[in-house]
Design an enzyme around this catalytic site. Structure first.
Site, PDB file in Angstrom:
ATOM      1  N   SER A  11       0.841  -1.201   0.000  1.00  0.00           N
ATOM      2  CA  SER A  11       0.000   0.000   0.000  1.00  0.00           C
ATOM      3  C   SER A  11       0.871   1.244   0.000  1.00  0.00           C
ATOM      4  O   SER A  11       2.093   1.172   0.202  1.00  0.00           O
ATOM      5  CB  SER A  11      -0.883   0.004   1.244  1.00  0.00           C
ATOM      6  OG  SER A  11      -0.063   0.238   2.368  1.00  0.00           O
ATOM      7  N   LYS A  12       0.217   2.360  -0.188  1.00  0.00           N
ATOM      8  CA  LYS A  12       0.936   3.627  -0.201  1.00  0.00           C
ATOM      9  C   LYS A  12       1.618   3.838   1.158  1.00  0.00           C
ATOM     10  O   LYS A  12       2.723   4.365   1.229  1.00  0.00           O
ATOM     11  CB  LYS A  12      -0.038   4.757  -0.498  1.00  0.00           C
ATOM     12  CG  LYS A  12       0.682   6.024  -0.751  1.00  0.00           C
ATOM     13  CD  LYS A  12      -0.229   7.162  -1.075  1.00  0.00           C
ATOM     14  CE  LYS A  12       0.477   8.455  -0.754  1.00  0.00           C
ATOM     15  NZ  LYS A  12       0.835   8.622   0.637  1.00  0.00           N
ATOM     16  N   ARG A  13       0.935   3.391   2.192  1.00  0.00           N
ATOM     17  CA  ARG A  13       1.503   3.544   3.537  1.00  0.00           C
ATOM     18  C   ARG A  13       2.841   2.805   3.676  1.00  0.00           C
ATOM     19  O   ARG A  13       3.755   3.268   4.332  1.00  0.00           O
ATOM     20  CB  ARG A  13       0.518   3.045   4.593  1.00  0.00           C
ATOM     21  CG  ARG A  13       0.118   4.162   5.526  1.00  0.00           C
ATOM     22  CD  ARG A  13      -1.003   3.777   6.452  1.00  0.00           C
ATOM     23  NE  ARG A  13      -2.254   3.612   5.735  1.00  0.00           N
ATOM     24  CZ  ARG A  13      -3.063   2.569   5.880  1.00  0.00           C
ATOM     25  NH1 ARG A  13      -2.763   1.589   6.703  1.00  0.00           N
ATOM     26  NH2 ARG A  13      -4.192   2.513   5.204  1.00  0.00           N
TER      27      ARG A  13
END
Ligand code: GLU
Length: 507
Positions: free
Chosen positions: A262-264
């Site tokens: 994910s972007k996280r």
């Protein structure tokens, strides 16, 4: 044989993520391999989720990677329009046909009624699903009389159109090019909405109608769409259309495994998740992409191709042409592929090392411009690049490893200073500058000898002398061969930098 036609069908709900771009890449590779067509179709039926700039971003990303569509809203083609919002009128006859043939039905249930039903189910410890078991308790054209239905339609009551899932506990046998045979009991499926109350088809209906009309032969998409496969399969059957081949690509996983990247994860571990920079229109936050971080598109594509596809053998570096020749769906893995930042960097490093020197010098000169360095000669730049390239993974590394060839240190690294500056350094360097001004031939070999002699006559450790010199010239204890640096800087600049250190250092 039918011409291979594949499509990449993103929804413009945000920037493309690595996974989306990999889907586009695999589609592109297959199309190229079979001399087919690669289509970009924008699936924007869900206008509520529309994000301004996302569509342009998708196109720019594909362009940067060299994955140019043969047909798209921008490239035209005879199967257009290629934006679903512009195809609205095309879908009508198809959903009418489904209703007429008894494969779909009008459902008039209001949001409040559905909510109420859900609550009743919940109070009995069950989850409500609009399906073959419950549909007759609901407000739809299956439970109402034909007359009631006509009058409600005439009155203009709001309705959606739902798919009528076959009720007979049928085992649906499907085939996926990557996963093989997939079986599911239709009793587990719900009656999905095909047309929303605003008359807009949902993703499911628009998707299969467009794939059919655009003569798509292979549907290659992410694993997250696998749960939609039974409905799509049933819709093809209901329409009596020839099924395309389906291939659901494995997820790209977090570096440590366990879940979708994910972007996280990118923010947490310091790597981009998008191909190009993306400024969130709401928050204004700017995310750097692979391009901005310094990746070459060909390295990025190579890395992405191997995230889930394995051509067999040891080779890892493939040109786009080689990828096209070798690509096949049967070598795409079933299980997720872990992303690795280090591996991504390794790919870029490999491409950088392979670049012709002239190309690298050209790129380096662009980098120099960013730092307002414009007075160095091509010959000088060439020598610099040759001396640092094997330690670089990115073009900006070249600068980071070579800045001191172009400017004196702005500051001295405190740790390096502590290590290299002694109370005698002041006198040593003062003597050295006096000596240096007498040395005529400023050539690395000769300088080495001179400095050895100098250390001997001054009764100094050669190592310590070199450390102080490095501190003066580079500002740090790292960098190239010090004699080479001196040769490159020349006598005047070398002396100037030593004097600068003498001036700035506490005595
Ligand atoms: N519109 C879907 C998406 O955003 C496409 C899924 C498909 O390729 O069928 O990914």
């Amino acid at each position: 044989m039918k011409k291979t036609r594949v499509r990449f069908a993103p929804s413009p709900t945000g920037p493309l993520h690595l996974g989306g771009l990999r889907t586009a890449l695999y589609n592109y590779l297959l199309a190229q391999k079979y001399k087919g067509d690669f289509i970009l179709r924008i699936e924007d039926t869900d206008q509520k989720r529309f994000v301004p700039g996302a569509e342009e971003y998708i196109l720019k990303s594909l362009n940067w990677c060299g994955l140019t569509p043969d047909e798209s809203p921008y490239h035209g083609g005879k199967y257009g329009p290629y934006r679903q919002s512009e195809r609205r009128s095309i879908y009508k006859p198809y959903f009418r046909h489904l209703v007429k043939e008894g494969h779909a039905y009008y459902a008039f249930d209001t949001a409040e009624m559905l909510d109420k039903k859900r609550k009743v189910f919940e109070s009995q410890g069950n989850t409500f699903s609009y399906n073959a078991q419950t549909r007759l308790q609901m407000d739809n054209s299956l439970s109402l009389t034909a007359q009631e239905v006509t009058s409600r339609l005439e009155k203009g009551d709001q309705y959606v159109i739902r798919f009528k899932t076959p009720a007979d506990n049928q085992i649906l046998e499907m085939y996926d090019e990557i996963r093989g045979e997939i079986k599911i009991n239709t009793a587990t499926l719900d009656d999905k909405v095909l047309v929303k109350s605003d008359g807009m088809p949902t993703y499911h209906l628009a998707n299969i109608v467009d794939d059919h009309l655009m003569e798509i032969t292979h549907v290659i998409r992410g694993e997250e769409w696998l749960p939609s496969l039974p409905l799509h399969w049933l819709l093809y059957e209901a329409m009596g259309w020839k099924m395309p081949y389906f291939a659901h690509l494995p997820l790209i996983l977090k570096p440590e495994g366990g879940g979708k990247l994910s972007k996280r994860d990118g923010d947490r571990l310091g790597f981009p998740i998008f191909p190009l920079q993306w400024k969130d229109p709401q928050s204004g936050v700017l995310n750097r992409g692979y391009r901005e971080v310094g990746y070459f598109p060909e390295a990025f594509i190579n890395m992405l191709a191997l995230l889930g596809w394995n051509p067999g053998g040891e080779q890892e570096i493939f040109s786009l042409k080689e990828l096209i020749d070798l690509f096949s769906l049967d070598r795409v893995g079933k299980s997720g592929a872990r992303f690795s930042k280090e591996k991504a960097q390794w790919f870029n490093q490999q491409y950088l090392q392979k670049k012709p020197l002239t190309e690298l010098i050209r790129l380096f000169q662009q980098e120099l411009k960013k730092y307002k360095v414009n007075n160095s000669t091509q010959r000088y730049n060439r020598k610099v690049v040759e001396s640092v390239r094997d330690r670089a993974s990115f073009v900006h590394d070249l600068w980071e490893k070579a800045y001191y060839f172009f400017m004196p240190p702005l500051q001295y690294d405190p740790k390096a200073f502590k290590k290299a500056w002694h109370k005698e350094s002041f006198y040593i360097l003062k003597n050295l500058t006096a000596d240096l001004s007498k040395w005529e031939d400023f050539n690395a070999c000769i300088l080495k000898k001179h400095l050895r002699d100098f250390a001997a006559t001054q009764d100094l450790s050669f190592g310590k002398l070199i450390q102080s010199l490095r501190l003066a010239l580079v500002g740090d204890l790292q960098g190239n061969d010090i004699f080479f640096i001196m040769e490159m800087l020349g006598q005047k600049e070398t002396i100037k930098r030593i004097e600068q250190l003498i001036q700035r250092a506490p005595q």
